[in-house]
Design an enzyme around this catalytic site. Structure first.
Site, PDB file in Angstrom:
ATOM      1  N   ASP A 157      41.457  40.697  35.770  1.00 33.78           N
ATOM      2  CA  ASP A 157      39.912  39.793  36.024  1.00 33.78           C
ATOM      3  C   ASP A 157      39.331  40.057  37.158  1.00 33.78           C
ATOM      4  O   ASP A 157      40.185  41.398  38.246  1.00 33.78           O
ATOM      5  CB  ASP A 157      40.606  38.386  35.444  1.00 33.78           C
ATOM      6  CG  ASP A 157      39.111  37.662  34.705  1.00 33.78           C
ATOM      7  OD1 ASP A 157      37.775  38.515  35.354  1.00 33.78           O
ATOM      8  OD2 ASP A 157      38.743  36.345  34.532  1.00 33.78           O
ATOM      9  N   HIS A 184      37.672  41.956  32.051  1.00 31.33           N
ATOM     10  CA  HIS A 184      36.766  41.413  32.464  1.00 31.33           C
ATOM     11  C   HIS A 184      36.099  42.072  31.525  1.00 31.33           C
ATOM     12  O   HIS A 184      35.356  42.851  31.566  1.00 31.33           O
ATOM     13  CB  HIS A 184      37.092  41.896  34.329  1.00 31.33           C
ATOM     14  CG  HIS A 184      35.425  40.899  34.543  1.00 31.33           C
ATOM     15  ND1 HIS A 184      35.107  40.072  34.543  1.00 31.33           N
ATOM     16  CD2 HIS A 184      34.694  41.773  35.090  1.00 31.33           C
ATOM     17  CE1 HIS A 184      33.446  39.521  35.397  1.00 31.33           C
ATOM     18  NE2 HIS A 184      33.373  41.275  34.995  1.00 31.33           N
ATOM     19  N   HIS A 203      34.766  29.150  35.902  1.00 33.23           N
ATOM     20  CA  HIS A 203      34.240  29.099  34.547  1.00 33.23           C
ATOM     21  C   HIS A 203      35.617  29.481  32.494  1.00 33.23           C
ATOM     22  O   HIS A 203      37.316  29.829  33.724  1.00 33.23           O
ATOM     23  CB  HIS A 203      33.543  30.145  33.861  1.00 33.23           C
ATOM     24  CG  HIS A 203      33.900  31.702  34.182  1.00 33.23           C
ATOM     25  ND1 HIS A 203      34.450  32.487  34.519  1.00 33.23           N
ATOM     26  CD2 HIS A 203      34.113  32.330  32.657  1.00 33.23           C
ATOM     27  CE1 HIS A 203      34.365  33.916  34.577  1.00 33.23           C
ATOM     28  NE2 HIS A 203      34.920  33.497  33.060  1.00 33.23           N
TER      29      HIS A 203
END
Length: 265
Positions: free
Chosen positions: A8, A60, A117
């Site tokens: 990510d 990602h 998040h």
């Protein structure tokens, strides 16, 4: 030894604002390079520990972030999104010895990373069996479905601490720490060095000690920021809608939880 790496970007050293993580923004190109450098460092650490194969999932956003020309020849990579419920772990199977995570960020609602998040901005909290879950939580349990231990994670300091709650013996490298909208971070060079060394050390220990135990049954609760989102996806089979912003789903197999997340989040 075969190693799977889920990469990510929001937990990459130095990253602080969303423009640095979003394709199409000028700042993205710089941080895309740092994301790639950290991933390559993890690959090199894995090879030094004896890995013969390394499979990377670009995990990602678009799934097309890593600079391919920088990846070592012994690496294969999964790009973009297949639609499979394994999502950020797509490509893993029971032939892998270990799962690693680079550039990971803490869950929605935490203050340890300005970009914290969980999967999307529409989710305010996602809970598994009453515990608020991060993307790492979901992915480590996905790996555990295949019998693959989660042995290393790099990302913000809060995420590193959270990772150890699920897998106490996981190796971690804290690349940054959030302070409201600001961060205190390692430099990219320091982060790369720490990740390479951390991965080699993590893969040289008892890998089985990093395999979390799967529960006999699972309850997924998703709390959305907007009740309209909850209503829209409440029609997934088996989903309960107990409150305007909340959905609940129960299953005995974690794959069914993953499948529900794939369609309702």
């Amino acid at each position: 030894m075969k190693v799977f790496i889920s990469a990510d970007i929001e937990g990459t050293a130095g990253i602080t604002v969303w423009d640095e993580a979003r394709k199409g923004h000028a700042a993205y190109e710089e941080f895309r390079e740092y994301m790639t450098d950290e991933l390559v460092a993890a690959c090199e650490g894995a090879k030094a520990a004896g890995a013969k194969e390394v499979l990377v999932k670009d995990a990602h956003s678009t799934g097309r972030n890593l600079i391919l020309s920088k990846l070592p020849a012994y690496v294969t990579i999964v790009r973009d999104w297949s639609g499979h419920p394994d999502m950020m772990m797509f490509g893993i199977d029971d032939s892998f010895s270990a799962a690693l995570y680079t550039g990971y960020h803490n869950k929605a609602g935490t203050d340890t990373n300005p970009l914290a998040h969980t999967l999307t901005g529409t989710v305010s909290r996602l809970l598994i069996n009453g515990e608020v879950a991060s993307e790492y939580t979901l992915n480590a349990l996905c790996a555990a479905r295949y019998g693959v231990p989660s042995v290393f994670l790099s990302g913000d300091a809060g995420m590193c601490a959270e990772a150890k709650l699920l897998v106490p013996r996981i190796g971690t490298v804290a690349t940054s720490e959030g302070f409201g909208p600001a961060t205190r971070s390692l430099t990219p060079k320091a982060s790369v060095a720490a990740i390479r060394a951390g991965v080699e050390e993590a893969l040289s220990r008892d890998l089985k000690s990093c395999l979390p135990k799967l529960a006999d049954s699972f309850e997924l609760v998703v709390e959305y920021t907007n009740p309209h989102e909850a209503y829209r996806v409440s029609w997934y089979p088996g989903v309960e809608h107990p409150a305007p912003r909340t959905l609940r789903f129960r299953a005995s197999d974690f794959f069914e939880i993953q499948r529900a997340i794939r369609f309702i989040v």
